[in-house]
Design a protein around this motif. Structure first.
Motif, PDB file in Angstrom:
ATOM      1  N   PHE A 613     -43.959 127.683  43.183  1.00 34.96           N
ATOM      2  CA  PHE A 613     -44.126 127.484  41.745  1.00 34.96           C
ATOM      3  C   PHE A 613     -43.328 128.546  40.996  1.00 34.96           C
ATOM      4  N   SER A 614     -42.662 128.143  39.920  1.00 33.64           N
ATOM      5  CA  SER A 614     -41.989 129.091  39.022  1.00 33.64           C
ATOM      6  C   SER A 614     -42.041 128.563  37.600  1.00 33.64           C
ATOM      7  N   ALA A 615     -42.161 129.469  36.646  1.00 33.40           N
ATOM      8  CA  ALA A 615     -42.139 129.137  35.213  1.00 33.40           C
ATOM      9  C   ALA A 615     -40.847 129.674  34.631  1.00 33.40           C
ATOM     10  N   ASN A 616     -40.091 128.826  33.928  1.00 29.26           N
ATOM     11  CA  ASN A 616     -38.737 129.173  33.488  1.00 29.26           C
ATOM     12  C   ASN A 616     -38.612 128.969  31.979  1.00 29.26           C
ATOM     13  N   PRO A 617     -38.608 130.054  31.213  1.00 33.44           N
ATOM     14  CA  PRO A 617     -38.655 129.941  29.748  1.00 33.44           C
ATOM     15  C   PRO A 617     -37.461 129.243  29.122  1.00 33.44           C
ATOM     16  N   ASN A 618     -36.329 129.183  29.814  1.00 31.27           N
ATOM     17  CA  ASN A 618     -35.178 128.484  29.252  1.00 31.27           C
ATOM     18  C   ASN A 618     -34.667 127.389  30.188  1.00 31.27           C
ATOM     19  N   GLY A 619     -35.580 126.817  30.946  1.00 28.93           N
ATOM     20  CA  GLY A 619     -35.225 125.702  31.811  1.00 28.93           C
ATOM     21  C   GLY A 619     -34.362 126.082  32.992  1.00 28.93           C
ATOM     22  N   GLU A 620     -34.465 127.297  33.490  1.00 29.17           N
ATOM     23  CA  GLU A 620     -33.656 127.725  34.624  1.00 29.17           C
ATOM     24  C   GLU A 620     -34.013 126.908  35.878  1.00 29.17           C
ATOM     25  N   ALA A 621     -33.007 126.689  36.723  1.00 37.33           N
ATOM     26  CA  ALA A 621     -33.192 125.909  37.961  1.00 37.33           C
ATOM     27  C   ALA A 621     -32.649 126.703  39.133  1.00 37.33           C
ATOM     28  N   GLU A 622     -33.539 127.251  39.937  1.00 36.96           N
ATOM     29  CA  GLU A 622     -33.138 128.086  41.062  1.00 36.96           C
ATOM     30  C   GLU A 622     -32.867 127.238  42.310  1.00 36.96           C
ATOM     31  N   VAL A 623     -32.341 127.873  43.323  1.00 37.41           N
ATOM     32  CA  VAL A 623     -32.133 127.236  44.633  1.00 37.41           C
ATOM     33  C   VAL A 623     -33.094 127.898  45.616  1.00 37.41           C
ATOM     34  N   VAL A 624     -33.853 127.080  46.352  1.00 37.53           N
ATOM     35  CA  VAL A 624     -34.800 127.604  47.331  1.00 37.53           C
ATOM     36  C   VAL A 624     -34.451 127.071  48.715  1.00 37.53           C
ATOM     37  N   THR A 625     -34.857 127.797  49.739  1.00 38.51           N
ATOM     38  CA  THR A 625     -34.639 127.382  51.127  1.00 38.51           C
ATOM     39  C   THR A 625     -35.959 126.907  51.716  1.00 38.51           C
ATOM     40  N   ILE A 626     -35.938 125.713  52.299  1.00 36.07           N
ATOM     41  CA  ILE A 626     -37.118 125.120  52.918  1.00 36.07           C
ATOM     42  C   ILE A 626     -37.063 125.402  54.426  1.00 36.07           C
ATOM     43  N   LEU A 627     -38.131 125.950  54.981  1.00 36.44           N
ATOM     44  CA  LEU A 627     -38.212 126.186  56.415  1.00 36.44           C
ATOM     45  C   LEU A 627     -39.406 125.413  56.967  1.00 36.44           C
ATOM     46  N   LEU A 628     -39.152 124.512  57.933  1.00 35.40           N
ATOM     47  CA  LEU A 628     -40.202 123.684  58.520  1.00 35.40           C
ATOM     48  C   LEU A 628     -40.775 124.355  59.765  1.00 35.40           C
ATOM     49  N   ARG A 629     -41.977 123.944  60.111  1.00 35.59           N
ATOM     50  CA  ARG A 629     -42.568 124.347  61.375  1.00 35.59           C
ATOM     51  C   ARG A 629     -41.941 123.507  62.496  1.00 35.59           C
ATOM     52  N   GLN A 630     -41.899 124.031  63.697  1.00 37.85           N
ATOM     53  CA  GLN A 630     -41.360 123.307  64.851  1.00 37.85           C
ATOM     54  C   GLN A 630     -42.364 122.223  65.252  1.00 37.85           C
ATOM     55  N   VAL A 631     -41.971 120.993  64.986  1.00 40.88           N
ATOM     56  CA  VAL A 631     -42.855 119.864  65.292  1.00 40.88           C
ATOM     57  C   VAL A 631     -42.070 118.829  66.075  1.00 40.88           C
ATOM     58  N   GLY A 632     -42.470 118.524  67.264  1.00 42.15           N
ATOM     59  CA  GLY A 632     -41.861 117.463  68.057  1.00 42.15           C
ATOM     60  C   GLY A 632     -40.365 117.612  68.179  1.00 42.15           C
ATOM     61  N   SER A 633     -39.669 116.535  67.846  1.00 38.60           N
ATOM     62  CA  SER A 633     -38.209 116.478  68.028  1.00 38.60           C
ATOM     63  C   SER A 633     -37.446 116.712  66.728  1.00 38.60           C
ATOM     64  N   VAL A 634     -38.110 117.297  65.730  1.00 39.79           N
ATOM     65  CA  VAL A 634     -37.427 117.550  64.465  1.00 39.79           C
ATOM     66  C   VAL A 634     -36.327 118.563  64.685  1.00 39.79           C
ATOM     67  N   LYS A 635     -35.097 118.180  64.334  1.00 37.11           N
ATOM     68  CA  LYS A 635     -33.953 119.055  64.572  1.00 37.11           C
ATOM     69  C   LYS A 635     -33.623 119.927  63.362  1.00 37.11           C
ATOM     70  N   LYS A 636     -33.711 119.331  62.175  1.00 35.21           N
ATOM     71  CA  LYS A 636     -33.346 120.080  60.965  1.00 35.21           C
ATOM     72  C   LYS A 636     -34.575 120.818  60.447  1.00 35.21           C
ATOM     73  N   LEU A 637     -34.610 122.107  60.690  1.00 35.79           N
ATOM     74  CA  LEU A 637     -35.761 122.905  60.305  1.00 35.79           C
ATOM     75  C   LEU A 637     -35.505 123.759  59.056  1.00 35.79           C
ATOM     76  N   LYS A 638     -34.286 123.705  58.508  1.00 31.26           N
ATOM     77  CA  LYS A 638     -33.945 124.572  57.385  1.00 31.26           C
ATOM     78  C   LYS A 638     -32.891 123.907  56.511  1.00 31.26           C
ATOM     79  N   TRP A 639     -33.121 123.874  55.218  1.00 34.62           N
ATOM     80  CA  TRP A 639     -32.127 123.384  54.269  1.00 34.62           C
ATOM     81  C   TRP A 639     -32.483 123.885  52.852  1.00 34.62           C
ATOM     82  N   ASP A 640     -31.547 123.716  51.962  1.00 33.26           N
ATOM     83  CA  ASP A 640     -31.728 124.202  50.587  1.00 33.26           C
ATOM     84  C   ASP A 640     -32.111 123.063  49.647  1.00 33.26           C
TER      85      ASP A 640
END
Length: 872
Positions: A613-640
């Motif tokens: 969660f983020s509050a942005n007083p002038n509508g700012e849009a950040e970039v975040v990195t998503i990290l998944l837990r290792q589950v089964g055969s999921v190959k892509k565990l990280k992306w922006d």
């Protein structure tokens, strides 16, 4: 104590009277409710008709009418003690000296009907008048001209039957609208606001000419008024009135005009109370009011004068609202609810009728004089008086005279009556012997001319009435110009200008917020009228009022002071749907909510949780990195995830899917910039305010760091962030979007050196107000320009009869850009009569590459096309 034994035998058959006489008197008993009904109606009618509500015919309440009548009876051109006038008025008014004295002071303070001498009080300060024995009064010349005309006045007996008093005074002017009036009766009230003397006359003339007109109030205390909801002075209308407040210096405000229906004492008390309650913060206040209002409000350091002006309007009597209610008495017997336009029409038509009656009476008097003058001339010329001795009685003498006048009846305009003959027989002999026929003919000719003039006025009554009003304005209108400035007001939001004099704290884990939790986490400064927005880990949102201590829900992830009109604050959120569901991303703003209602920002499944969660007083849009837990055969565990790619929707939207697999954590990769469009800002010269609603002149599109350039006639320059609550000085001459590299050109007179100088500079310190002319008391700014290539015309004074040709100066070529504190180059040694700023020359530049063009020049090219570019 014995009980009351008033018992009705019919309702209590067991009651046995002590004697028969008690039964005999029972028929004369009147029940209390019957008496109350009749007596109350009589009382209410009396208060409405005879005390509180003015009459539409002359605009007076009964006590005012009796005061004016008494002053006319006492009028000998000299001042009378007010105590004496009050005593004389008591012959007509049955309510005692206090009510008469108060009403008389009220009339006198309006400076229209009474010529006052002594201390009559002050409507600005609220000071009362001196005792009636110390002050004096007489009728004003205006009152003598418009209020009285005994020959057309209808009379009635006074309350004790000993005197005659006017039913209505023949007022030939809309006095009620000029003076205003209010009163509280039984079951109704009236409040007619005062209007401008000259505007009333102009409107009356328009009525007579059949032209449309509008009327707005004008108050003796001046001030500023918003009459957009005046509603013609009828029930339901509103007039917002404000004090005139300006900035004397950085730490002092000065109030020079106050709202109607208040005074400086009440105004200062309201400011002090607001300060005590913590709504505003002032250092001290000074009242220097004498003939004019001057209240100095000293501010402590760190308090914005602009914001304080709005706060004074929001929390003190510097702004108030008036509710007009046009209620008058018509025909002495019933109340009439009516607007000011109809009041003026009735008054104007009544003035025309009074003028007509006065002309008819004047015509009758002139014709009577003409009739007798001709009779006298014939009587003496024909020597009818010689044979008087032949007639011993009146009847025979009158019969003789009637016969002698018979040949002359055709030249007379009315029949001869006994009264005419009686006057003729009483003419002294010395007057007969000295009778001059030529003088008599001249007098008759003058009477005939006057009769023709009066007949002409009657035949052209409307033109005569227009001339009457025009004469009134010429004679009495000087110095009665409009005092109240009419202006549309912006609604001031109290939460934006209130002094945030307390601190808001939060206990995130336990879920408590409040101003008393001083051992917990500090959030922000706030006031007791603020709202607070709270987001919880489970996706709930609530908006509530600031309190000492309040439970809003455990596990708080964000808390802030809430602004319901803020559309630019954007919330970025990633949440898990349920205990093990997919995760979603959304962007939203918050508006239109109900206080203390809980809103769910997820899909309302149990176990939902906010992951980011983020509050942005002038509508700012950040970039975040998503990290998944290792589950089964999921190959892509990280992306922006780039929030700039997510559309801003309502708070109830589901959002876009991030992943259907469990998220281990979310990391901030890159801070964002605003994704909102630059905001267009306009300046409304009518209200001297910035707005985003398209009112007034467009200043441009503003990004978060863009600033406004402000230059004042005093030679001060500054740049500010464009806030909609900003106040502007009256001497502001330049207001535009600031371009940092664009030079400012100026010609000014240096009072110390007695020379004119030219300078060009750029602002080096954007956060500081600076003066760019010399600070000598006689120094003054002549012209200033923000054009790239400004041109000035110099007009020289004659020297020994020789006029030097005008000089054109290109300021860009005349001097290079220097520092703001530089003196500049001397313009000329010759004496200058006038300096004019001309249209700038279009700048032509030849460049080989577009990259060489500065951003400021590109902007000017887009804005006004003054620059011509030649690009290879």
């Amino acid at each position: 104590m014995e009980e009351n034994q008033n018992i009705n035998p019919e309702e209590n058959p067991e009651f046995v009277p002590e004697n028969q006489e008690q039964l005999d008197h029972s028929d004369s008993i009147v029940k209390v409710n019957g008496m109350y009904k009749d007596w109350f109606l009589d009382y209410a009618s009396y208060v409405i008709l005879e005390r509180a509500v003015p009459a539409i015919e002359d605009g007076f309440k009964p006590v005012q009418r009796r005061i004016m009548h008494s002053m006319k009876e006492l009028d000998d051109g000299r001042y009378n003690k007010v105590a004496n006038i009050i005593g004389h008025t008591m012959q007509y008014h049955p309510h005692g000296d206090a009510s008469i004295g108060d009403a008389m002071v009220n009339i006198g303070q309006k400076d229209l009907l009474i010529d006052c001498q002594g201390n009559w009080g002050n409507i600005l300060t609220g000071d009362g008048a001196a005792a009636p024995r110390y002050i004096e009064a007489r009728l004003s010349k205006f009152a003598g001209d418009v209020v009285f005309s005994p020959k057309v006045t209808n009379w009635q007996l006074s309350y004790d039957g000993r005197k005659n008093e006017p039913i209505h005074l023949p007022v030939k002017f809309p006095l009620l609208l000029a003076q205003g009036g209010e009163g509280i009766a039984v079951g109704l009230s009236t409040k007619v606001l005062p209007h401008n003397f000259n505007e009333l006359i102009d409107a009356s003339i328009k009525i007579l000419k059949g032209k449309p007109f509008t009327l707005y109030p004008d108050f003796p205390t001046a001030g500023i008024a918003d009459v957009s909801n005046y509603n013609d002075g009828m029930r339901g209308g509103r007039v917002r009135v404000r004090a005139k407040i300006s900035q004397l210096d950085k730490s002092t405000l000065v109030i020079t005009q106050i709202p109607f229906a208040t005074d400086t004492s009440k105004l200062i008390d309201s400011i002090l109370k607001a300060n005590e309650k913590g709504k505003i913060k002032i250092k001290k206040i000074e009242d220097n009011t004498a003939a004019e209002v001057e209240i100095l409000v000293h501010l402590p350091s760190g308090v914005s004068p602009d914001k304080m002006i709005d706060a004074l309007y929001a929390f003190t009597d510097c702004e108030s609202s008036l509710a007009p209610l046009g209620c008058v008495i018509e025909n002495c017997n019933k109340p009439l609810f009516i607007g000011v336009s109809d009041m003026l029409k009735i008054s104007t038509n009544r003035t025309v009728n009074i003028l007509k009656r006065e002309l008819e009476i004047q015509l009758d008097e002139l014709e009577t004089k003409w009739h007798f003058a001709n009779l006298e001339k014939i009587f003496i010329r024909e020597e009818m008086y010689i044979d008087f001795k032949l007639y011993s009685d009146r009847e025979s003498l009158y019969e003789y005279l009637y016969k002698r006048f018979e040949p002359f009846k055709k030249i007379l305009i009315r029949n001869i009556e006994d009264e005419d003959l009686q006057k003729l027989t009483q003419i002294p002999m010395i007057r007969i012997t000295r009778f001059d026929s030529d003088k008599a003919d001249d007098a008759i000719a003058k009477l005939e001319a006057d009769i023709e003039q009066v007949k002409h006025h009657l035949a052209n009554l409307i033109d005569f009435a227009i001339d009457y009003f025009t004469t009134l304005k010429e004679k009495y209108g000087k110095g009665r110009e409009r005092q109240t400035e009419l202006r549309s007001f912006d609604t001031i939001e109290a939460t934006k200008v209130v002094l945030r004099n307390t601190k808001l704290y939060v206990n995130r884990e336990e879920g408590f917020i409040g101003t008393s939790l001083k051992k917990d986490e500090y959030v922000a400064d706030c006031s007791d009228i603020d709202d607070v927005i709270v987001f919880l880990r489970d996706g709930k949102m609530i908006i509530t009022k600031v309190d000492d201590k309040k439970f809003v829900g455990k596990d708080i992830i964000h808390i802030a002071v809430f602004d319901k009109n803020d559309k630019r604050t954007i919330y970025n959120m990633i949440y898990r749907d349920g205990k093990s569901g997919a995760s979603f991303v959304k962007r939203f703003n918050v508006s239109g909510v109900t206080r203390d209602k809980e809103y769910d920002l997820t899909q309302e499944k149990p176990g939902s949780q906010v992951l980011y969660f983020s509050a942005n007083p002038n509508g700012e849009a950040e970039v975040v990195t998503i990290l998944l837990r290792q589950v089964g055969s999921v190959k892509k565990l990280k992306w922006d995830v780039d929030f700039a790619e997510i559309l801003i929707k309502g708070r109830g939207s589901k959002g876009n899917t991030v992943s259907k697999y469990p998220i281990k954590r979310i990391e901030l990769k890159e801070k964002g910039i605003s994704t909102l469009r630059p905001r267009k800002i306009w300046f409304d010269d009518t209200v001297q305010r910035l707005n985003v609603d398209g009112r007034g002149e467009l200043l441009g599109e503003f990004k978060p760091n863009d600033r406004l350039l402000i230059i004042n006639q005093s030679g001060k320059v500054k740049t500010i962030i464009p806030e909609l609550t900003t106040h502007f000085d009256d001497d502001m001459i330049v207001l535009e979007k600031w371009k940092p590299s664009k030079p400012i050109s100026a010609i000014y007179y240096d009072g110390e050196k007695d020379r004119y100088y030219v300078k060009r500079f750029v602002i080096e310190n954007e956060n500081k107000e600076e003066i760019f002319i010399s600070e000598h008391e006689k120094s003054q700014l002549e012209i200033v320009s923000t054009d790239w290539k400004p041109m000035a015309e110099i007009i020289f004074s004659k020297v020994k009869g020789v006029q030097k040709d005008n000089l054109l100066v290109n300021l860009e070529e005349f001097i290079a850009v220097k520092g703001i504190k530089a003196l500049g180059n001397q313009l000329t040694t010759d004496k200058i009569r006038q300096i004019n700023l001309l249209e700038p020359e279009p700048e032509k530049m030849e460049v080989k590459n577009e990259e060489n063009i500065s951003e400021d020049i590109k902007t000017d090219l887009e804005d006004d096309g003054q620059i011509t570019l030649s690009l290879d």
